[in-house]
Design an enzyme around this catalytic site. Structure first.
Site, PDB file in Angstrom:
ATOM      1  N   SER A   1       0.948  -1.071  -0.127  1.00 58.92           N
ATOM      2  CA  SER A   1       0.097   0.114   0.217  1.00 58.92           C
ATOM      3  C   SER A   1       0.910   1.178  -0.134  1.00 58.92           C
ATOM      4  O   SER A   1       1.614   1.407   0.821  1.00 58.92           O
ATOM      5  CB  SER A   1      -0.855  -0.055   1.341  1.00 58.92           C
ATOM      6  OG  SER A   1      -1.549   1.408   1.466  1.00 58.92           O
TER       7      SER A   1
ATOM      8  N   HIS B   1      -1.085  -1.173  -4.394  1.00 54.96           N
ATOM      9  CA  HIS B   1      -2.222  -1.122  -3.814  1.00 54.96           C
ATOM     10  C   HIS B   1      -2.363   0.468  -3.420  1.00 54.96           C
ATOM     11  O   HIS B   1      -1.621   1.117  -2.963  1.00 54.96           O
ATOM     12  CB  HIS B   1      -2.298  -2.057  -2.470  1.00 54.96           C
ATOM     13  CG  HIS B   1      -3.746  -1.785  -1.695  1.00 54.96           C
ATOM     14  ND1 HIS B   1      -4.803  -2.383  -2.169  1.00 54.96           N
ATOM     15  CD2 HIS B   1      -4.010  -1.106  -0.694  1.00 54.96           C
ATOM     16  CE1 HIS B   1      -5.862  -2.013  -1.240  1.00 54.96           C
ATOM     17  NE2 HIS B   1      -5.299  -1.113  -0.396  1.00 54.96           N
TER      18      HIS B   1
ATOM     19  N   ASP C   1      -4.617   3.582  -2.158  1.00 52.88           N
ATOM     20  CA  ASP C   1      -5.706   3.678  -1.288  1.00 52.88           C
ATOM     21  C   ASP C   1      -6.360   4.987  -1.468  1.00 52.88           C
ATOM     22  O   ASP C   1      -5.736   6.247  -1.074  1.00 52.88           O
ATOM     23  CB  ASP C   1      -5.092   3.605   0.301  1.00 52.88           C
ATOM     24  CG  ASP C   1      -5.150   2.305   0.638  1.00 52.88           C
ATOM     25  OD1 ASP C   1      -6.025   1.416   0.572  1.00 52.88           O
ATOM     26  OD2 ASP C   1      -3.863   1.925   1.199  1.00 52.88           O
TER      27      ASP C   1
ATOM     28  N   MET D   1      -8.752   8.016  -0.573  1.00 52.26           N
ATOM     29  CA  MET D   1      -9.564   8.331   0.619  1.00 52.26           C
ATOM     30  C   MET D   1      -9.959   9.808   0.573  1.00 52.26           C
ATOM     31  O   MET D   1      -9.572  10.608  -0.250  1.00 52.26           O
ATOM     32  CB  MET D   1      -8.919   8.241   1.873  1.00 52.26           C
ATOM     33  CG  MET D   1      -8.029   7.129   2.122  1.00 52.26           C
ATOM     34  SD  MET D   1      -7.359   7.122   3.922  1.00 52.26           S
ATOM     35  CE  MET D   1      -6.634   5.298   3.840  1.00 52.26           C
TER      36      MET D   1
ATOM     37  N   HIS E   1      -8.156   0.940  -4.231  1.00 51.69           N
ATOM     38  CA  HIS E   1      -9.036   0.587  -3.268  1.00 51.69           C
ATOM     39  C   HIS E   1      -9.857   2.018  -2.834  1.00 51.69           C
ATOM     40  O   HIS E   1      -9.355   3.040  -2.427  1.00 51.69           O
ATOM     41  CB  HIS E   1      -8.420   0.106  -2.001  1.00 51.69           C
ATOM     42  CG  HIS E   1      -9.023   0.103  -0.627  1.00 51.69           C
ATOM     43  ND1 HIS E   1      -8.582  -0.309   0.408  1.00 51.69           N
ATOM     44  CD2 HIS E   1     -10.630   0.066  -0.424  1.00 51.69           C
ATOM     45  CE1 HIS E   1      -9.463  -0.455   1.316  1.00 51.69           C
ATOM     46  NE2 HIS E   1     -10.744   0.032   0.973  1.00 51.69           N
TER      47      HIS E   1
ATOM     48  N   MET F   1     -12.005   4.347  -1.230  1.00 50.22           N
ATOM     49  CA  MET F   1     -12.835   4.380   0.392  1.00 50.22           C
ATOM     50  C   MET F   1     -13.357   6.134   0.214  1.00 50.22           C
ATOM     51  O   MET F   1     -12.804   7.237   0.660  1.00 50.22           O
ATOM     52  CB  MET F   1     -11.600   4.525   1.481  1.00 50.22           C
ATOM     53  CG  MET F   1     -11.434   3.063   1.905  1.00 50.22           C
ATOM     54  SD  MET F   1      -9.781   3.045   2.574  1.00 50.22           S
ATOM     55  CE  MET F   1      -8.566   3.051   1.658  1.00 50.22           C
TER      56      MET F   1
ATOM     57  N   MET G   1     -11.283  -6.145   5.242  1.00 50.50           N
ATOM     58  CA  MET G   1     -10.611  -5.053   5.953  1.00 50.50           C
ATOM     59  C   MET G   1     -10.212  -5.640   7.459  1.00 50.50           C
ATOM     60  O   MET G   1     -11.037  -6.121   7.926  1.00 50.50           O
ATOM     61  CB  MET G   1     -11.071  -3.926   6.253  1.00 50.50           C
ATOM     62  CG  MET G   1     -11.467  -3.124   4.820  1.00 50.50           C
ATOM     63  SD  MET G   1     -10.056  -2.231   4.044  1.00 50.50           S
ATOM     64  CE  MET G   1      -9.128  -1.506   5.224  1.00 50.50           C
TER      65      MET G   1
ATOM     66  N   GLY H   1      -8.901   3.856   6.797  1.00 46.49           N
ATOM     67  CA  GLY H   1      -8.665   5.311   7.092  1.00 46.49           C
ATOM     68  C   GLY H   1      -7.051   5.821   7.231  1.00 46.49           C
ATOM     69  O   GLY H   1      -6.707   7.019   6.858  1.00 46.49           O
ATOM     70  N   PHE H   2      -6.541   4.723   7.825  1.00 49.67           N
ATOM     71  CA  PHE H   2      -5.014   4.912   8.152  1.00 49.67           C
ATOM     72  C   PHE H   2      -4.379   3.937   8.068  1.00 49.67           C
ATOM     73  O   PHE H   2      -4.897   2.685   8.244  1.00 49.67           O
ATOM     74  CB  PHE H   2      -4.985   5.436   9.668  1.00 49.67           C
ATOM     75  CG  PHE H   2      -5.968   6.760  10.004  1.00 49.67           C
ATOM     76  CD1 PHE H   2      -5.509   7.960   9.509  1.00 49.67           C
ATOM     77  CD2 PHE H   2      -7.218   6.640  10.331  1.00 49.67           C
ATOM     78  CE1 PHE H   2      -6.119   9.115   9.857  1.00 49.67           C
ATOM     79  CE2 PHE H   2      -7.838   7.763  10.725  1.00 49.67           C
ATOM     80  CZ  PHE H   2      -7.432   9.069  10.366  1.00 49.67           C
ATOM     81  N   GLY H   3      -3.182   4.047   7.962  1.00 51.13           N
ATOM     82  CA  GLY H   3      -2.234   2.948   7.890  1.00 51.13           C
ATOM     83  C   GLY H   3      -1.644   2.723   9.386  1.00 51.13           C
ATOM     84  O   GLY H   3      -1.898   3.764  10.000  1.00 51.13           O
ATOM     85  N   GLY H   4      -0.917   1.580   9.444  1.00 58.57           N
ATOM     86  CA  GLY H   4      -0.174   1.488  10.688  1.00 58.57           C
ATOM     87  C   GLY H   4      -1.011   1.067  11.966  1.00 58.57           C
ATOM     88  O   GLY H   4      -0.608   1.170  12.946  1.00 58.57           O
TER      89      GLY H   4
ATOM     90  N   ASP I   1      -6.518  -6.477   4.034  1.00 58.82           N
ATOM     91  CA  ASP I   1      -5.872  -5.258   4.140  1.00 58.82           C
ATOM     92  C   ASP I   1      -5.821  -4.709   5.537  1.00 58.82           C
ATOM     93  O   ASP I   1      -6.764  -4.438   6.079  1.00 58.82           O
ATOM     94  CB  ASP I   1      -6.557  -4.098   2.995  1.00 58.82           C
ATOM     95  CG  ASP I   1      -6.158  -2.943   3.003  1.00 58.82           C
ATOM     96  OD1 ASP I   1      -5.094  -2.537   3.458  1.00 58.82           O
ATOM     97  OD2 ASP I   1      -6.987  -2.172   2.264  1.00 58.82           O
ATOM     98  N   GLY I   2      -4.655  -4.259   6.112  1.00 65.89           N
ATOM     99  CA  GLY I   2      -4.558  -3.867   7.567  1.00 65.89           C
ATOM    100  C   GLY I   2      -3.680  -4.646   8.558  1.00 65.89           C
ATOM    101  O   GLY I   2      -4.064  -5.742   8.824  1.00 65.89           O
ATOM    102  N   GLY I   3      -2.414  -4.198   8.975  1.00 68.70           N
ATOM    103  CA  GLY I   3      -1.859  -4.749   9.869  1.00 68.70           C
ATOM    104  C   GLY I   3      -1.064  -6.046   9.570  1.00 68.70           C
ATOM    105  O   GLY I   3      -0.687  -6.717  10.285  1.00 68.70           O
TER     106      GLY I   3
ATOM    107  N   GLY J   1       1.378  -2.151   4.047  1.00 67.34           N
ATOM    108  CA  GLY J   1       1.591  -0.576   4.063  1.00 67.34           C
ATOM    109  C   GLY J   1       2.905  -0.415   4.743  1.00 67.34           C
ATOM    110  O   GLY J   1       4.085  -0.223   4.477  1.00 67.34           O
ATOM    111  N   SER J   2       2.654  -0.047   6.120  1.00 71.08           N
ATOM    112  CA  SER J   2       3.799   0.313   7.015  1.00 71.08           C
ATOM    113  C   SER J   2       4.712  -0.726   7.208  1.00 71.08           C
ATOM    114  O   SER J   2       5.869  -0.499   7.111  1.00 71.08           O
ATOM    115  CB  SER J   2       3.128   0.897   8.410  1.00 71.08           C
ATOM    116  OG  SER J   2       2.472  -0.373   8.839  1.00 71.08           O
TER     117      SER J   2
HETATM  118  C1  DX5 Z   1      -6.184   1.622   5.470  1.00 71.47           C
HETATM  119  C2  DX5 Z   1      -5.751   1.172   4.177  1.00 71.47           C
HETATM  120  C3  DX5 Z   1      -4.705   0.292   4.193  1.00 71.47           C
HETATM  121  C4  DX5 Z   1      -3.574   0.561   4.756  1.00 71.47           C
HETATM  122  C5  DX5 Z   1      -2.742  -0.575   5.215  1.00 71.47           C
HETATM  123  O1  DX5 Z   1      -7.531   2.292   5.200  1.00 71.47           O
HETATM  124  O2  DX5 Z   1      -6.763   0.610   3.164  1.00 71.47           O
HETATM  125  O3  DX5 Z   1      -4.533  -0.180   2.787  1.00 71.47           O
HETATM  126  O4  DX5 Z   1      -2.648   1.515   4.243  1.00 71.47           O
HETATM  127  O5  DX5 Z   1      -1.636  -0.157   5.896  1.00 71.47           O
HETATM  128  P1  DX5 Z   1      -0.888  -0.973   7.065  1.00 71.47           P
HETATM  129  O6  DX5 Z   1      -0.431  -2.195   6.305  1.00 71.47           O
HETATM  130  O7  DX5 Z   1       0.075  -0.268   7.590  1.00 71.47           O
HETATM  131  O8  DX5 Z   1      -2.036  -1.480   8.212  1.00 71.47           O
HETATM  132 ZN    ZN Z   2      -6.348  -0.234   1.193  1.00 72.30          ZN
END
Ligand code: DX5
Ligand code: ZN
Length: 241
Positions: A14, A39, A41, A43, A72, A74, A143, A148-151, A185-187, A207-208
């Site tokens: 991401s 990927h 994102d 938003m 993706h 959002m 999800m 909304g946010f990475g990390g 997607d996420g974590g 992502g992170s």
């Molecule tokens: C969150 C995004 C994810 C996010 C994942 O809304 O859809 O794609 O970037 O980031 P990590 O891998 O850091 O959880």
């Molecule tokens: Zn995403």
């Protein structure tokens, strides 16, 4: 629709966590490091409380790689942006059912524009949103954080959901339906990606975990290699079973 030429288990960085001041280079480097899918994102500060990329950015990135662009969305509403992202070089476009007044129409629109279509399930979205539209899907995105946010931290219940969706996809394909990617997607990180694979997921957004761990030369071979190693170990164990 172009052939995506990707392996059966796919790593999808991401770029939300990439360096926005040199995004083209980041995309080139992460793909050169062994990742499969970009990927993106999107938003809108309305459906989710954050603001990122529009179609202009997607278009600017397109010449930087041949790798598939997994957009993706959002955003709310959804439909107007579908055509714009298709023209900007998206290969896959997914959206959240809560953000579209007419889910079936939005899915059809994505394919009419020449892209593969995906539906995204938030942590609290029930699987019933998949009823009656399996035949329109190329991807289901689960999800494992709230969007909304990475990390953010991985929500373990997503594994139960992935197992249940895997069963639905397998039944759909066994009945003659076309294949559907199962993405999470996420974590996702090196220490949980294998467990995620065991739940039936085939496409892993990170992502992170990726962009937070550059090699000394600014590429991502170390972390992408470590993620791939976990997936290879999973595949080998499955073959042996
Ligand atoms: C969150 C995004 C994810 C996010 C994942 O809304 O859809 O794609 O970037 O980031 P990590 O891998 O850091 O959880
Ligand atoms: Zn995403």
């Amino acid at each position: 629709m172009r052939d995506l030429a990707v392996p059966p288990l796919r790593i999808a960085p991401s770029i939300l966590s990439a360096d926005f001041a040199r995004l083209g280079e980041e995309v080139e480097r992460v793909i050169a490091s062994g990742a499969d899918v970009v990927h993106i994102d999107v938003m809108d500060n309305h459906y989710v409380p954050n603001l990122t990329f529009g179609p202009i950015v997607c278009k600017a990135l397109r010449p930087h790689t041949k790798a598939p662009f997994d957009v993706h969305l959002m955003v709310k509403p959804v439909d107007a942006l579908i055509g714009m992202f298709a023209e900007a070089g998206a290969d896959i476009i997914s959206f959240h059912p809560e953000a579209s007044e007419h889910v079936d129409r939005s899915l059809s629109l994505i394919r009419e524009k020449g892209c593969r279509a995906g539906l995204v399930l938030n942590p609290a979205t029930p699987l019933s949103v998949l009823d009656h539209v399996m035949g329109r899907l190329d991807l289901i995105l689960i999800m494992s954080v709230n969007p909304g946010f990475g990390g953010q931290a991985f929500i373990p219940e997503a594994l139960n959901k992935a197992r249940a969706v895997r069963q639905r996809i397998d039944a759909h394909v066994a009945a003659g339906g076309r294949p559907i990617w199962l993405e999470i997607d996420g974590g996702v990180k090196t220490d949980n990606i294998r467990q995620v694979a065991e739940s039936g997921v085939d496409t892993f957004v990170a992502g992170s975990a990726i962009f937070g761990a550059p090699d000394k030369d600014g590429f991502y071979r170390g972390v992408v290699g470590a993620l791939r190693e976990q997936l290879d170990a999973f595949s080998a164990a499955r073959r042996a079973a």
